[in-house]
Design a protein around this motif. Sequence first.
Motif, PDB file in Angstrom:
ATOM      1  N   SER A 153       0.816  -1.215   0.000  1.00  0.00           N
ATOM      2  CA  SER A 153       0.000   0.000   0.000  1.00  0.00           C
ATOM      3  C   SER A 153       0.856   1.274   0.000  1.00  0.00           C
ATOM      4  O   SER A 153       0.320   2.371  -0.135  1.00  0.00           O
ATOM      5  CB  SER A 153      -0.927   0.017   1.224  1.00  0.00           C
ATOM      6  OG  SER A 153      -0.190   0.224   2.421  1.00  0.00           O
ATOM      7  N   PHE A 154       2.187   1.139   0.135  1.00  0.00           N
ATOM      8  CA  PHE A 154       3.048   2.311   0.209  1.00  0.00           C
ATOM      9  C   PHE A 154       3.157   3.002  -1.148  1.00  0.00           C
ATOM     10  O   PHE A 154       3.371   2.350  -2.175  1.00  0.00           O
ATOM     11  CB  PHE A 154       4.453   1.916   0.683  1.00  0.00           C
ATOM     12  CG  PHE A 154       4.581   1.820   2.178  1.00  0.00           C
ATOM     13  CD1 PHE A 154       5.506   2.587   2.850  1.00  0.00           C
ATOM     14  CD2 PHE A 154       3.771   0.966   2.913  1.00  0.00           C
ATOM     15  CE1 PHE A 154       5.633   2.500   4.228  1.00  0.00           C
ATOM     16  CE2 PHE A 154       3.873   0.875   4.278  1.00  0.00           C
ATOM     17  CZ  PHE A 154       4.814   1.651   4.958  1.00  0.00           C
ATOM     18  N   VAL A 155       2.994   4.318  -1.146  1.00  0.00           N
ATOM     19  CA  VAL A 155       3.152   5.128  -2.348  1.00  0.00           C
ATOM     20  C   VAL A 155       4.589   5.631  -2.440  1.00  0.00           C
ATOM     21  O   VAL A 155       5.262   5.482  -3.453  1.00  0.00           O
ATOM     22  CB  VAL A 155       2.165   6.314  -2.348  1.00  0.00           C
ATOM     23  CG1 VAL A 155       2.396   7.196  -3.567  1.00  0.00           C
ATOM     24  CG2 VAL A 155       0.731   5.817  -2.293  1.00  0.00           C
ATOM     25  N   ASN A 156       5.067   6.252  -1.377  1.00  0.00           N
ATOM     26  CA  ASN A 156       6.464   6.674  -1.280  1.00  0.00           C
ATOM     27  C   ASN A 156       6.830   6.886   0.190  1.00  0.00           C
ATOM     28  O   ASN A 156       5.969   6.842   1.071  1.00  0.00           O
ATOM     29  CB  ASN A 156       6.743   7.943  -2.110  1.00  0.00           C
ATOM     30  CG  ASN A 156       5.798   9.074  -1.737  1.00  0.00           C
ATOM     31  OD1 ASN A 156       5.349   9.200  -0.599  1.00  0.00           O
ATOM     32  ND2 ASN A 156       5.491   9.923  -2.705  1.00  0.00           N
ATOM     33  N   TRP A 157       8.107   7.098   0.418  1.00  0.00           N
ATOM     34  CA  TRP A 157       8.579   7.321   1.784  1.00  0.00           C
ATOM     35  C   TRP A 157       9.883   8.105   1.722  1.00  0.00           C
ATOM     36  O   TRP A 157      10.527   8.190   0.693  1.00  0.00           O
ATOM     37  CB  TRP A 157       8.777   5.995   2.520  1.00  0.00           C
ATOM     38  CG  TRP A 157       9.870   5.130   1.958  1.00  0.00           C
ATOM     39  CD1 TRP A 157       9.754   4.241   0.915  1.00  0.00           C
ATOM     40  CD2 TRP A 157      11.232   5.099   2.367  1.00  0.00           C
ATOM     41  NE1 TRP A 157      10.962   3.661   0.660  1.00  0.00           N
ATOM     42  CE2 TRP A 157      11.891   4.153   1.541  1.00  0.00           C
ATOM     43  CE3 TRP A 157      11.956   5.746   3.355  1.00  0.00           C
ATOM     44  CZ2 TRP A 157      13.255   3.874   1.675  1.00  0.00           C
ATOM     45  CZ3 TRP A 157      13.311   5.463   3.490  1.00  0.00           C
ATOM     46  CH2 TRP A 157      13.940   4.537   2.660  1.00  0.00           C
ATOM     47  N   GLU A 158      10.266   8.670   2.854  1.00  0.00           N
ATOM     48  CA  GLU A 158      11.496   9.463   2.905  1.00  0.00           C
ATOM     49  C   GLU A 158      12.042   9.468   4.327  1.00  0.00           C
ATOM     50  O   GLU A 158      11.275   9.414   5.304  1.00  0.00           O
ATOM     51  CB  GLU A 158      11.216  10.894   2.448  1.00  0.00           C
ATOM     52  CG  GLU A 158      12.457  11.739   2.256  1.00  0.00           C
ATOM     53  CD  GLU A 158      13.363  11.181   1.182  1.00  0.00           C
ATOM     54  OE1 GLU A 158      14.551  10.990   1.466  1.00  0.00           O
ATOM     55  OE2 GLU A 158      12.882  10.903   0.070  1.00  0.00           O
TER      56      GLU A 158
END
Length: 210
Positions: A153-158
């Motif tokens: 379900s992750f779209v993006n991360w930082e």
Amino acid sequence: MESALLSASRFTTALHIAEREIVGGPVAVRKLQSSFYGKEINSHALFTRNFKRINLTVTSVMRKKLIKKETVVPDPDYRIPIVLLGLSGGLFYVENLPAAVPIGLLGLLLLFQTTRVRFVFDDEALEVKVGEQLEESGENVFVGGKNRWKYSSFVNWELWWPNFPILVYFKEKQTKPEGQIHFFPVIFNGKQLYDAMVERCGPSKTSGPK
């Protein structure tokens, strides 16, 4: 009687033609598929190929289910709360109480959270748990729902900033279809956290929230 003899004659002729074509090699075998016997051979070969394909698919799925990733729990890191408490102490020393008090309270809160909150990366999801026994943390107090998000379900991360990580940000579509943003202070080992995020959630997109 004449009809029966005619049918027998046609059948015999077909057999002779089949015999000549079989001697001819692969091309003859393809032509032979127009006869009843050829159709039977073709059906058997098709069934065998489909069976092998299904067998390989089932084996692949079973293998993926059996090979599970090891659960990763990054170690706690007390650097951020210690820095905040040190800064608060310095502000107290110069008698800047309006700034010292909130920074000191934030430092104490993060110090407490560092001792109990854990990020748990299991085989399919990231979950926030608490305590040495890794108990469930309940519902998210800000957006609701369980503090567990599937990697799919992750779209993006930082991770800000890699050398001295302060915050970890990620956006997922499990909580709501349009996407939900989450921020967490990095009170865990930054390298372990980064490595786990890359392995389970894919590479960072370097696209923080706008």
